[in-house]
Enzyme design. Sequence first.
Site, PDB file in Angstrom:
ATOM      1  N   HIS A 199      12.840  30.217  -7.972  1.00 16.99           N
ATOM      2  CA  HIS A 199      12.204  29.051  -8.591  1.00 16.99           C
ATOM      3  C   HIS A 199      11.666  28.160  -7.459  1.00 16.99           C
ATOM      4  O   HIS A 199      12.226  28.156  -6.355  1.00 16.99           O
ATOM      5  CB  HIS A 199      13.295  28.310  -9.379  1.00 16.99           C
ATOM      6  CG  HIS A 199      12.808  27.162 -10.216  1.00 16.99           C
ATOM      7  ND1 HIS A 199      12.511  25.921  -9.683  1.00 16.99           N
ATOM      8  CD2 HIS A 199      12.596  27.060 -11.540  1.00 16.99           C
ATOM      9  CE1 HIS A 199      12.138  25.110 -10.664  1.00 16.99           C
ATOM     10  NE2 HIS A 199      12.179  25.769 -11.797  1.00 16.99           N
TER      11      HIS A 199
ATOM     12  N   ASP B 233      21.540  29.542  -6.217  1.00 18.15           N
ATOM     13  CA  ASP B 233      20.917  28.771  -7.290  1.00 18.15           C
ATOM     14  C   ASP B 233      21.519  29.255  -8.599  1.00 18.15           C
ATOM     15  O   ASP B 233      21.152  30.324  -9.101  1.00 18.15           O
ATOM     16  CB  ASP B 233      19.398  28.977  -7.269  1.00 18.15           C
ATOM     17  CG  ASP B 233      18.722  28.370  -8.496  1.00 18.15           C
ATOM     18  OD1 ASP B 233      19.426  27.789  -9.349  1.00 18.15           O
ATOM     19  OD2 ASP B 233      17.483  28.494  -8.596  1.00 18.15           O
TER      20      ASP B 233
ATOM     21  N   GLN C 163      20.510  29.241 -13.899  1.00 13.74           N
ATOM     22  CA  GLN C 163      20.619  30.134 -15.052  1.00 13.74           C
ATOM     23  C   GLN C 163      21.963  30.855 -15.034  1.00 13.74           C
ATOM     24  O   GLN C 163      22.510  31.168 -16.088  1.00 13.74           O
ATOM     25  CB  GLN C 163      19.473  31.167 -15.037  1.00 13.74           C
ATOM     26  CG  GLN C 163      18.071  30.579 -14.982  1.00 13.74           C
ATOM     27  CD  GLN C 163      17.700  29.793 -16.214  1.00 13.74           C
ATOM     28  OE1 GLN C 163      18.241  29.999 -17.304  1.00 13.74           O
ATOM     29  NE2 GLN C 163      16.763  28.868 -16.075  1.00 13.74           N
TER      30      GLN C 163
ATOM     31  N   LYS D 219      20.668  22.544 -18.663  1.00 18.94           N
ATOM     32  CA  LYS D 219      20.508  23.915 -19.177  1.00 18.94           C
ATOM     33  C   LYS D 219      21.830  24.445 -19.736  1.00 18.94           C
ATOM     34  O   LYS D 219      21.893  25.521 -20.305  1.00 18.94           O
ATOM     35  CB  LYS D 219      20.021  24.842 -18.068  1.00 18.94           C
ATOM     36  CG  LYS D 219      18.647  24.457 -17.504  1.00 18.94           C
ATOM     37  CD  LYS D 219      18.209  25.467 -16.459  1.00 18.94           C
ATOM     38  CE  LYS D 219      17.124  24.956 -15.538  1.00 18.94           C
ATOM     39  NZ  LYS D 219      15.805  24.802 -16.163  1.00 18.94           N
TER      40      LYS D 219
ATOM     41  N   CYS E  88       7.409  27.787 -12.798  1.00 17.46           N
ATOM     42  CA  CYS E  88       7.767  27.259 -11.473  1.00 17.46           C
ATOM     43  C   CYS E  88       8.165  28.383 -10.523  1.00 17.46           C
ATOM     44  O   CYS E  88       9.096  28.237  -9.726  1.00 17.46           O
ATOM     45  CB  CYS E  88       8.887  26.219 -11.565  1.00 17.46           C
ATOM     46  SG  CYS E  88       8.423  24.763 -12.489  1.00 17.46           S
TER      47      CYS E  88
END
Lengths: 418, 147
Positions: free
Chosen positions: A135, A212, A215, A238, A376
């Site tokens: 991302h 990261d 998700q 999220k 993104c």
Amino acid sequence: MNAPVAAPLLNHRPFDVEAVRRDFPILSRTVHGKPLAYLDSGASAQKPQMVLDAVMRAYSEEYANVHRGAYWLSERATANYESVRGKIRARLNAADEREIVLTHGATEAFNLIAQTYGRTALQPGDEIIISALEHHSNIVPWHMLRDEKGLVLKIAPIHDDGSFDMAGFEALLTDRTRLVSVAHVSNVLGTVLPVAEITAKAHAAGAVVVIDGCQGVVHRPVDVQAIGCDFYVFAPHKLYAPTGIGVLYGRLDMLERMPPWMGGGDMISSVTYEKSEWAAVPAKFEAGTPPIVSAIGLAAALDYLAQFDAGEIHAHEEAMLAYAMERLADIDGLTVHGTAPGKSGIISFSMAYAHPHDIATVLDRQGVCVRAGHHCAQPLMERLGVPATARASFGMYTNTADIDALVKALRSVQTLFG
Amino acid sequence: MSLDSLNIDDLAENFSLFDDWEDRYRYIIDLGRKMPPLPDADKVQANKVEGCMSQVWLTHAVEAGAAEPRLFFFADSDAHIVKGLLAVLLILFSGKTAQQILAIDADAELARLELDQHISPNRRNGVTSVVRTIRALAAQSVEAAAS
């Protein structure tokens, strides 16, 4: 990695998707006269009533600034706010609450790492490795740091099915590799990266590892100690929590060595006209009034999730993914981007006769929310050879009716454009 | 039906005949298909209009030798519906003088077609940027004539 992180609860609530859906009030609304089929949880998830109630209660009953007042109300607000740290620690299986830094978003967390650890520990000629599926939040802060410090940024390749190319990654590791930053789960392809193996190999080369988890934390049980990473970042909005707050897990010894980034109130132990002394970790990184109510909302979201066995939520999402992949395979001219084995509930696709923007516009009329665009992740679009994709992304509340609505709407795309 | 023979009143009349979104979209898509595509040589970064979800290109030409020259616009997109919306904008703006262009209340005209939901600034689909660019070009043309 498949074991649920939370200890089994005495009051364990069996996972029933229809009951879960009733906990999310927005899911019962209609859009353009059609039942809402919300398939954009990868961009931001909907919020359960428990979170909405916690936010309302925080403002209507127990609101004051935190870490400030010597009065009862401020102490209540502070206790409610600080309670989130322990819950995040448990969710990530971090060793210590002090390893949980609260930021104003995941993007800020990446920038914090780049601007504190990166600026002080990295020297000209040092190398950073990210993957080809990152991302922009895990690309741009490294571009900025590279340009400022004269670093080298390398891109670990992916295979055509979207899976991580471990051999390609290993070939990039050198004695100048200082930092490796990769996604746990791709926001475009749903690929689950082998983060523990990546971390072990990066550490063996002497590099620090950032994951990261934006998700990953939604779709996977996460154990930062088992992964062994130095940093793990995620975006609570999220994960069914409010916007405006981010989480940075950092290993305690790392955080203690890092200088602060933003200066201001709440991050100091003493200030004179001549100089400031920093507060201890994590307050050192938390300048200014924090996102108080968002943190309280996040605590409620984590309580909500903790009712369930994480493995049951995971199993439900896997079943929805399998069902969706099967049904989408029936649509002529539809290509799914990202078919890595063991991928999670994020499906990017394109259609031969309609642009993703057309697809999303037509789906919208039928109450189906998907994202269209580059997500993104423009470099990944280039790697895939498409200008954009449409993306359906799942949450714990996604059911077969959502997927049936998607498939039905995609058939009308076929009729309009095919 | 060629685009040149249509004006915004014709469009409004045609739109009023549709009672469901599918027919409306089909008509918009059809308008886009009738619009001559931009040559690939014009689909370059310099002609790109800011947008997030799809690509939009816009070029223009100014009528030579007229006291009050007309401005002609040409546009394209890789998305069908956006291309159709661009066709609507060209019907609205292209072939008019700068003063005429600046006098057009684009928001009101698009609301008349019930297309305003596609053009509102929070839809980052490039169409809003096209309106802004067309108006800026018209304003430049007026300034150039005055100096």
